[in-house]
Design an enzyme around this catalytic site. Sequence first.
Site, mmCIF file in Angstrom:
data_model
loop_
_atom_site.group_PDB
_atom_site.id
_atom_site.type_symbol
_atom_site.label_atom_id
_atom_site.label_comp_id
_atom_site.label_asym_id
_atom_site.label_seq_id
_atom_site.Cartn_x
_atom_site.Cartn_y
_atom_site.Cartn_z
ATOM 1 N N HIS A 1 56.542 23.088 70.005
ATOM 2 C CA HIS A 1 56.152 24.464 69.721
ATOM 3 C C HIS A 1 54.758 24.519 69.111
ATOM 4 O O HIS A 1 54.128 25.565 69.032
ATOM 5 C CB HIS A 1 57.190 25.063 68.745
ATOM 6 C CG HIS A 1 57.099 26.541 68.586
ATOM 7 N ND1 HIS A 1 56.734 27.128 67.404
ATOM 8 C CD2 HIS A 1 57.316 27.538 69.460
ATOM 9 C CE1 HIS A 1 56.733 28.446 67.559
ATOM 10 N NE2 HIS A 1 57.086 28.718 68.792
ATOM 11 N N ARG B 1 61.904 29.259 76.065
ATOM 12 C CA ARG B 1 62.943 30.159 76.549
ATOM 13 C C ARG B 1 62.405 31.309 77.393
ATOM 14 O O ARG B 1 61.470 31.990 77.000
ATOM 15 C CB ARG B 1 63.736 30.707 75.365
ATOM 16 C CG ARG B 1 65.011 31.409 75.775
ATOM 17 C CD ARG B 1 65.878 31.653 74.582
ATOM 18 N NE ARG B 1 66.667 30.469 74.282
ATOM 19 C CZ ARG B 1 67.141 30.208 73.065
ATOM 20 N NH1 ARG B 1 66.875 30.998 72.072
ATOM 21 N NH2 ARG B 1 67.876 29.145 72.877
ATOM 22 N N ARG C 1 53.738 28.839 75.925
ATOM 23 C CA ARG C 1 53.780 29.989 76.826
ATOM 24 C C ARG C 1 52.360 30.283 77.282
ATOM 25 O O ARG C 1 51.469 30.435 76.464
ATOM 26 C CB ARG C 1 54.330 31.227 76.119
ATOM 27 C CG ARG C 1 55.781 31.086 75.686
ATOM 28 C CD ARG C 1 56.302 32.401 75.128
ATOM 29 N NE ARG C 1 57.502 32.194 74.315
ATOM 30 C CZ ARG C 1 58.724 32.045 74.820
ATOM 31 N NH1 ARG C 1 58.901 32.065 76.133
ATOM 32 N NH2 ARG C 1 59.760 31.863 74.027
ATOM 33 N N ARG D 1 58.426 39.047 59.214
ATOM 34 C CA ARG D 1 58.581 40.104 60.199
ATOM 35 C C ARG D 1 60.031 40.313 60.620
ATOM 36 O O ARG D 1 60.507 41.429 60.661
ATOM 37 C CB ARG D 1 57.724 39.795 61.427
ATOM 38 C CG ARG D 1 57.735 40.910 62.458
ATOM 39 C CD ARG D 1 57.226 40.443 63.795
ATOM 40 N NE ARG D 1 58.223 39.682 64.524
ATOM 41 C CZ ARG D 1 57.967 38.612 65.263
ATOM 42 N NH1 ARG D 1 56.758 38.152 65.361
ATOM 43 N NH2 ARG D 1 58.933 37.985 65.897
ATOM 44 N N HIS E 1 52.456 37.753 64.038
ATOM 45 C CA HIS E 1 52.852 36.437 64.547
ATOM 46 C C HIS E 1 52.273 35.276 63.738
ATOM 47 O O HIS E 1 52.656 34.128 63.937
ATOM 48 C CB HIS E 1 52.424 36.345 66.025
ATOM 49 C CG HIS E 1 53.090 35.251 66.789
ATOM 50 N ND1 HIS E 1 52.433 34.089 67.127
ATOM 51 C CD2 HIS E 1 54.340 35.128 67.273
ATOM 52 C CE1 HIS E 1 53.273 33.301 67.794
ATOM 53 N NE2 HIS E 1 54.428 33.896 67.901
ATOM 54 N N TYR F 1 49.289 39.934 69.869
ATOM 55 C CA TYR F 1 49.913 39.268 68.732
ATOM 56 C C TYR F 1 48.854 38.964 67.677
ATOM 57 O O TYR F 1 47.747 38.568 68.009
ATOM 58 C CB TYR F 1 50.550 37.932 69.143
ATOM 59 C CG TYR F 1 51.736 38.022 70.069
ATOM 60 C CD1 TYR F 1 52.127 39.223 70.653
ATOM 61 C CD2 TYR F 1 52.480 36.886 70.373
ATOM 62 C CE1 TYR F 1 53.213 39.286 71.515
ATOM 63 C CE2 TYR F 1 53.567 36.936 71.228
ATOM 64 C CZ TYR F 1 53.927 38.133 71.805
ATOM 65 O OH TYR F 1 54.993 38.193 72.657
ATOM 66 N N ASN G 1 64.451 43.352 73.477
ATOM 67 C CA ASN G 1 64.878 42.488 72.366
ATOM 68 C C ASN G 1 66.389 42.306 72.371
ATOM 69 O O ASN G 1 66.901 41.202 72.224
ATOM 70 C CB ASN G 1 64.492 43.128 71.027
ATOM 71 C CG ASN G 1 63.055 42.833 70.641
ATOM 72 O OD1 ASN G 1 62.386 42.028 71.292
ATOM 73 N ND2 ASN G 1 62.572 43.482 69.599
#
Lengths: 701, 513
Positions: free
Chosen positions: A431, A401, A371, A560, A588, A464, A49
Amino acid sequence: MSFNLDSYKYYLNREITWLKFNDRVLNEAINEGNPLFERLKFLSITSSNLDEFFMIRVAGIKEQIEAKYEKKDPSGMTALEQFKEISKYVHFMVKKQDKCLNKYILPELKKRSVNFLNVEDLNKNQYDFLKNYFNSTIYPVITPMAIDQSRPFPLLPNKMLTQAILLNEDGKKPFFAMVQVPPVLPRFIRLPGSKSSFIALEKIIKEFINSLFIGYEVLEVSPFRITRNADLNINDDAMDLLEEIEKSLRQRRMGFPVRLEIAKTAPAKIKQMLKDSLSLENEDIYEIDSMLNLADLMKFSNQKGFEKFKYRPFIPQPSPVFFGKKDLFKIIRKKDVLLHHPYESFEPVIDFLEQAANDPDVLAIKQTLYRVSGDSPVIKNLIKAAENGKQVTVLVELKARFDEERNIHWAKKLEDAGCYVIYGLVGLKTHTKILLVVRNEEDGIKRYVHMSTGNYNDSTAKLYTDIGLFTSDDLIGQDASALFNLLTGYSKETNWNKLYVAPLTLKSSFIEMVEKERKLALEGKKGIIKCVMNSLLDKDVIKAFYKASIDGVQIDLVVRGICTIIPGIKNLSENIRVRSIVGRFLEHSRIYYFDNDGDPKIYLSSADMMPRNLVRRVETMFPIESEALKKRVVDILNLILTDNVKTKRELPNGNYRMVRSSPDKINSQELFCQMAIDSFKSMINSNSTTEKFKPQYKIKE
Amino acid sequence: MSANSKLAGIIYIASESIYLRIAQIVNGNIKYIEKIDYPIVIGKETYKKRKISFKRINKACDILNNFIKLMNEYKIENYKTVATTAIRESENSEYIVDQIKIKTGLDLNILEDSEEKNYIYLDLIKSLDAKKYGPQDKILITYIGSGSLGIALYQNGNIFFSQNIRIGTLKLTETLAPLITKTPNFFEIILEFLSSFRKSLKNILPAEEINYVIACGKEIDITRTILEIPKKNDFTQIDLDALKNLFDKIEFKNPDQIHKMFNLSDYEAINLMPLFGVYKMLFDIVDPKKFLMSEANLLDSLAYEILKPKSFKILQDKYNESIILTTKNLASRFYYDEEHALSVEKHSLKIFDSLKKLHGLGSRERLLLRVASIIHDAGKAINIKNHAESSYYIVKESEILGLSSRELNIIGNIVRYHSGNTPALNDQEFLSLPVTERVLISKLLAILRLADSFDRAHDNKVKNISVKLSKKNLIIYVESIIPTYLEKWSFEVKSEFFEEVFGIKPDFRRVIK
């Protein structure tokens, strides 16, 4: 009482709130209630992270400082002030990481015979093994690089663990050399004679480094690692987005250095040399007392064996609605279906795609991909569909990213198979997670839509928490088509029936919904808002929350990560409660609940309440409409809100504390696991009662 | 998988957007699966420069190619591409059609104002039927096009009167453009210009019996924009007072001020004054109780036409009935001999229906024959000596409801040659027609001439005919109790042309009945 809602004192700094989130993850690594290898994982996550945080956020702030950007953030901090605060916090966090590993985890592991050894600890047999390993395996893949007048400081790759070496040649001035610790080899080597003794790769290299520099005397060896700016600089006017991204990916490897991590034991000479060569300040240098690149612990703790140091495995459960059914279209045609991942398996999404790819009545499949996993069954099915003559349209977001390269690879592969691939939109990241299947049925064209809060990624769907919805609702189908028409450039504008789409309608509609609750509260009714999201940063949204709170709306937020709203300010945000859950699975989901005077409006979304989601990304928010599913989402929401094991609550000073523990410990994630198991079991049992009475027609001879 | 015959694609290039509709029939109704309105301003260039630039057309082709991709997703084979004013009024429209064909493969159909009107009327009648007005309610329908103004009267399910005036919104502005800078009150000039039409319309319309005015056509859309009225499904009622207030507001304003006043596009602003002028003219004539805007539109109507749900045939028949009714209404304004016309219509259709094998024509051609039969002698009101030529002019200038200019030309030529000479090889105008049109005209003409001969004396002597066609002979049995010497003589003369066209000589046999 009136408040100036633009005042700095009502907003926290986003970077600091993110660091606090990472700190909460770190606390899970320290938490003795978690199994040891899981604690290693949490520790590893805090490290990766931080890597991303430096590559993107810190790099950005440094650029702002460089550009003399004076504007303050909503909390009133300049770029320089933010940088200093961040550096201070991360230095504190690094110490905490060291302590976590050295003081808490490693001794516990040692007690259970899992050892991270030094060369001095080895017996002869083990030493010989390492020597052999070095010569046969390590030596061929490492290249020493000397630094002197004719050879300048080498371009060191981002995040590469490297050994800095100080050499002495008879009669000459000592000079430096570098050796990269090869990332192709495992970071921790298992030693012979024990199933649970390991040694770190850099220690082996250090031990046998002499053989790389024959004729020289090795004075010092110290591992270090640099982090570079990795924020892609994409030209928005680019004609060919694919080419532009490939170009900037090459540039990423050469981004300016933003951080140096170096072993605490490194001699001053080496520290100074690196600092000078990389033009870094003291604030950019982090001395590590445990182990560099803790992110490597992820792979380590994922290795087979050591099950007693891990969570009891949880297998995502089959959805009782879909289990054993072949024709998913038939089920979705009858009713909307909700999947709660990872408690319920992601398989039905793959099955649905597979059925669509092979169904002769399916005309077209359209999907957004942000992703995807390594060997993605999603991609496989899309390719299959194209081969079967379906019109397959895929929006692969190249700007996702750190997944850019992977996505370019998939995009090209899909294109080769005959899919119509769009590489995202210029200036916007796509997204939203949406899948549309157009089917030619007897009574006309029918559309099936799947939307989710999470990616079409079968691997992360096991880790997730996300909620996905299958629906054949006509109006949502129309909206899905309209969205893809926009994304493909077939259309330029559209009116939406049920979907809210960023950057068009999502933010304004969301704020209107908050406003509506406020008006209800003003009318003396109950205003209630409950939200679950990953981040809350958008100032307009926060203002709307504050205003609603002032007028008496009860607002429960489960955020979160980044969260810049401040709860509990007298007369302003007393009605706002902020919680955060860090658990076994990564929270998530995005759930938005508006009570609407007892007739709740419930939405799920791909979007967090951040400006980037609401303005610079294509996102969707979709309603849950079936009464049964609404009830289910409300149940999910309420369980999340009653969690008192993995939940921390935000205090008015921006810090997080344990929630007051009641005698009943409620760990929402564990309970969701249990519920998924139970509901699948009860489905099986109710089916098998009919089995029991199945008449036997034929007796075996 | 095979093409999807249940689906239709419609592409429409309008002034400020290109539309795509993908439609299917669900429970007998049209339902859209895809609806794209892609904004691209084409009309402005047409209006300002008289020509559309190729740059703009290339952009339009990009959009069209995307539409084609989307249609391919549904495997659509039934589709139609149309354009109206924006392309029609452009001087380079033929090159545009060609470029679009080359770059997209689409065959662009440029609809005439009257065709556009027909499509819209058809859609309008459909929704009017659903509205269930009483049999006594008279409704004035007005189609306001860029190039023409259509006025029609509707009662009890049918249009029974229609009149076309060549004063569309764009046409009005163009005509009066030189005066815009010369007068402080352009609106007044428009009203003055329209006053002659107002007077003649007032003479033909039963103004006092009309309670409703319904306006339709793409050009009226700005009305809703300015009054900020949301779009409804079929009809939008307009507050008459609010609308009339606006008439006062635009006095002494120029188009530029109007553009700013109402925040309109150039094209909309320029069309607002003529549009309001037309409204005002109509309200001066009729003074309606209610004013409605119809949402009837080209796209819905085209979808209906391509997909032909069960109700389409009924609607089509009904509309054909309106065509006949308005033709009769038109003919009566020329004091036609109604009984004679009825007789010719009846006998023409009898011959037409009996000789399908011989002529090979369909229902649309039958309708043209019917219209020609009704109107063929209308020219007598102008000039008895050369009445066929006069009838021809009436047909061409009247723009009969529901018929395209091509069809009007066919009917015109039929009535032109119905009595004296038949088309000859030195007739340049006739020869300039495409060969298929000439053959069609000749076939229908041959039939009409025979039918006309049975009522040579205009005394309705012949009650019935029957037709018997064998391999070698064509015998027409003519039922009459009165001797038919004149008719037989006329028949002999007129059957020469019939034989020329069909290669068979009909026999006249009187049957005393």
